[in-house]
Write a protein that holds these residues in place. Sequence first.
Motif, PDB file in Angstrom:
ATOM      1  N   ALA A  67     -10.307  -3.221  -5.471  1.00 24.67           N
ATOM      2  CA  ALA A  67     -10.729  -4.571  -5.071  1.00 24.67           C
ATOM      3  C   ALA A  67      -9.662  -5.281  -4.238  1.00 24.67           C
ATOM      4  CB  ALA A  67     -11.063  -5.399  -6.307  1.00 24.67           C
ATOM      5  N   GLY A  68      -8.401  -5.014  -4.551  1.00 23.80           N
ATOM      6  CA  GLY A  68      -7.322  -5.658  -3.804  1.00 23.80           C
ATOM      7  C   GLY A  68      -7.166  -5.101  -2.403  1.00 23.80           C
ATOM      8  N   ALA A  69      -7.641  -3.865  -2.204  1.00 26.46           N
ATOM      9  CA  ALA A  69      -7.466  -3.230  -0.892  1.00 26.46           C
ATOM     10  C   ALA A  69      -8.496  -3.714   0.116  1.00 26.46           C
ATOM     11  CB  ALA A  69      -7.553  -1.717  -1.036  1.00 26.46           C
ATOM     12  N   VAL A  70      -9.654  -4.161  -0.397  1.00 28.94           N
ATOM     13  CA  VAL A  70     -10.748  -4.530   0.522  1.00 28.94           C
ATOM     14  C   VAL A  70     -10.344  -5.662   1.478  1.00 28.94           C
ATOM     15  CG1 VAL A  70     -13.108  -5.427   0.646  1.00 28.94           C
ATOM     16  CG2 VAL A  70     -12.537  -3.620  -0.978  1.00 28.94           C
ATOM     17  N   GLY A 112      -2.794 -10.990   0.498  1.00 30.83           N
ATOM     18  CA  GLY A 112      -2.129  -9.860  -0.147  1.00 30.83           C
ATOM     19  C   GLY A 112      -1.288 -10.300  -1.337  1.00 30.83           C
ATOM     20  N   GLY A 113      -1.079  -9.374  -2.271  1.00 27.17           N
ATOM     21  CA  GLY A 113      -0.365  -9.724  -3.495  1.00 27.17           C
ATOM     22  C   GLY A 113       1.131  -9.468  -3.437  1.00 27.17           C
ATOM     23  N   ASN A 114       1.579  -8.726  -2.441  1.00 27.13           N
ATOM     24  CA  ASN A 114       2.997  -8.398  -2.332  1.00 27.13           C
ATOM     25  C   ASN A 114       3.643  -9.386  -1.354  1.00 27.13           C
ATOM     26  OD1 ASN A 114       5.493  -7.286  -1.732  1.00 27.13           O
ATOM     27  ND2 ASN A 114       4.764  -5.178  -1.900  1.00 27.13           N
ATOM     28  N   GLY A 151      -1.007 -22.954   2.020  1.00 27.35           N
ATOM     29  CA  GLY A 151      -1.880 -22.185   1.139  1.00 27.35           C
ATOM     30  C   GLY A 151      -1.358 -20.808   0.783  1.00 27.35           C
ATOM     31  N   GLY A 152      -0.083 -20.542   0.996  1.00 32.64           N
ATOM     32  CA  GLY A 152       0.483 -19.243   0.617  1.00 32.64           C
ATOM     33  C   GLY A 152      -0.241 -18.105   1.297  1.00 32.64           C
ATOM     34  N   ASN A 153      -0.369 -16.994   0.582  1.00 33.06           N
ATOM     35  CA  ASN A 153      -1.012 -15.825   1.188  1.00 33.06           C
ATOM     36  C   ASN A 153      -2.495 -16.062   1.461  1.00 33.06           C
ATOM     37  OD1 ASN A 153      -1.589 -15.956  -1.495  1.00 33.06           O
ATOM     38  ND2 ASN A 153      -1.302 -13.783  -1.924  1.00 33.06           N
ATOM     39  N   GLU A 154      -3.118 -16.927   0.660  1.00 34.59           N
ATOM     40  CA  GLU A 154      -4.543 -17.202   0.854  1.00 34.59           C
ATOM     41  C   GLU A 154      -4.795 -18.024   2.122  1.00 34.59           C
ATOM     42  OE1 GLU A 154      -6.914 -15.978  -0.929  1.00 34.59           O
ATOM     43  OE2 GLU A 154      -5.673 -15.093  -2.526  1.00 34.59           O
ATOM     44  N   GLY A 155      -3.756 -18.701   2.594  1.00 39.27           N
ATOM     45  CA  GLY A 155      -3.954 -19.578   3.747  1.00 39.27           C
ATOM     46  C   GLY A 155      -3.756 -18.900   5.098  1.00 39.27           C
TER      47      GLY A 155
END
Lengths: 192, 558
Positions: B80-83, B152-154, B236-240
């Motif tokens: 799910a994280g890769a999509v 992304g999470g990293n 918004g960090g990575n989401e922004g």
Amino acid sequence: MHALPAAPAPPARRQVFVGTALGGAAALMLTGGMLGIWILMRERSIAATDTWVPDDVTVPEVPTNVMLIGVLSLLVFAQWTVYAAKRKERLNVGLALGVVALFAVAIINAQAFVYSQMAMDVTEGGYPGMFYAVTGVSTALFIIGLVFTAITAFRFLGGRLDDQELVAAHALYWYVVAIAFSAVWLLVYVTK
Amino acid sequence: MSTTDLAPEHVPSADASTERAPSTIGAPLVVAETVISASDAKVIGRSFVGASLLVLLATTAVGALLGAERIGGEGAFLDAGAVPQLFAGFRVGMVYGVMIPLLLGIAVAIVPLQVGARSLAFPRLAAAGFWAWVGGIVLIVISLANNGGPSGGNSKMVDLFLAAHGLVVVGLTAAALSVATTVLTTRAPGMRMSRVPFFSWSVLIASIGLLLALPVVLGALIFLYVDHRYARAFFGGNEGVTEWIGFALTQPATYLFALPAIGIAAELVPVTLRTRMPLRGGVIVGLGLVGVAALAAVTQQAGFDVPWAGSNLSLDGLSDKLADLVPYALFTLLPMLGVLIVMGLGALAAKPGPDRARPRITAAFLFAFFGMGMIFVGMVGGALTPIVDLGLQGTVFEEGAFVYVAYGTVLGGLGGILYWAPKSTGRVVAEKPALGLALLGVLATILASLPYYAAGLFDQPAGSAIFDYDGPHALWNLAVTAGHALMALVVFASLGLVVRSARHGDLVGDDPWGGQTLEWLTTSPAPVVNFAETPTVMSPEPVFDVRGANAGAETGER
């Protein structure tokens, strides 16, 4: 057998000047785009929290005003290089380029002084990061200008007295920097 | 001598052979040394084109993977994280890895020849731009592979993604500056701006557009990088990330990137029809109207809300509606009008006449012509998406429009590669297989995008592999998967065909297509200095004129 008539290879039409103009337009778009986001975030921040510049931060106005005066003064000397180069006055070109470089170094020094006076931690909130980003780009433009001045000086003083186009392009670049810095000065240092 | 000219002792003589002396360090190292130290526009251009085609292969594979993931609507086999990383990779890869560099690469190689210049303006700047772009693309791939793209999470990899993105933007801006300066300052004697070939005109408009638009992207990236790395307070960090740089990855900004592909089509129409293009000024206006899309990027305009029916048409809040409608008309409808003008004048050129030679349909023309058509269909989709009442926003309809524009640009670029291959290799690419590939490319584009127009009407969400709606979604997403896979095949086969033809293709003369512009005056392949003697230009179609005069002289002799 018909063929297109051959012509002697024409000299490029002010290539460096046109390239500098296009690069200058890009530099203005970079600064303008960043200031657009600055205005937007400022508006959002004030609407949400009624604050923009953190309470413990003071933007020093004297050195920033001096920076603006320095930039505008620098333009006079940049234009002097063009005037002197047209007359092939090597000594005056060298002198004017030296003063331009001196002003540029002084402005960069003033920017460093502003940073040390403000002593903002970039990790504390959104404003410091945006401040460093905008003023950092503006400082980078000054550093590029300083390099441009050095190259112009080496070329012209090295004997290429016919290369007046480079001197004109050099002056054009400083006009671009002056416009960009004036906008930064107004929005970041005056309006805040 | 201009400041940027090479010193005379370093300029190869006009009749210098392009062959190199035998090397003792082996052919691969010679090639590497040639590319790394290149200041010849043709080598820099080929490097851009070759690398962007490799990125295209990878990006189409990602497109196929995402299509397959969405067949069941339940997220079949990917993490799910890769999509989201793959969705970002597809967009960024197509725009910054393929559309812009592919066409810029062709421009770097061909524009100096078209305008009668001895070399590119600031060739080392263009070369530096190429290496910055390559480095940025490699770092983007590394960051995406390590969960570092938008959302992304990293966090370190997100920082890397933003920095690499900036490097790519700087590289492309440098190349655009070089090309625009070439058109403006190095034209042959007599080549007024009104006589500049259509492709070079389109490249000039696109390059100036890039010089205005890409720094705006760079500014946003600098803010994002500083904020994400140090504070994460405002953006918004990575989401922004997508919110702030997404405007350059969607319509209408993509029209600007596609513009040289339309220029290639405009260039090939009169050559194919063996006539002059009527109303040249009109074609240039059409190309300029497409270039208006640059304003969308400059103003960071990613989406509009356009009221269409019902109570939305009341006069209440008229100023708000105008605020939506004006940019909509300016950024979305004007580029469509521009393409329509180019198409219309092309159709006018096809008007039969008493002394007209038969048209010569080539694979290059098919690629470019259908490419322009695909771009136009994408523009239609881009014009429908903002209309609120249609409910297409946030659906895959927008993705379909993007793929139409992106793959249409690729087809146009492939057309340009085939058309100008003789100037690079001295040989033509085999026509029959190339004709088949052109038609397969069109099929691939339609398969990869049209089903998303349909699925968008059924509200399949954009950027997600998990959804549920009434409709044959498995069939549509399967078709999209097949389309991307087929496009990968077409690109791979085209690349193989070009490489093979470069070694074993038929040797041709200077002008195998009956071209009209200056590049067909010089030898195939073109020498390092482009022209043995700088020609004087007296019309927009100088080579067409010379050919006509020679034909007339031969008839007279008989």
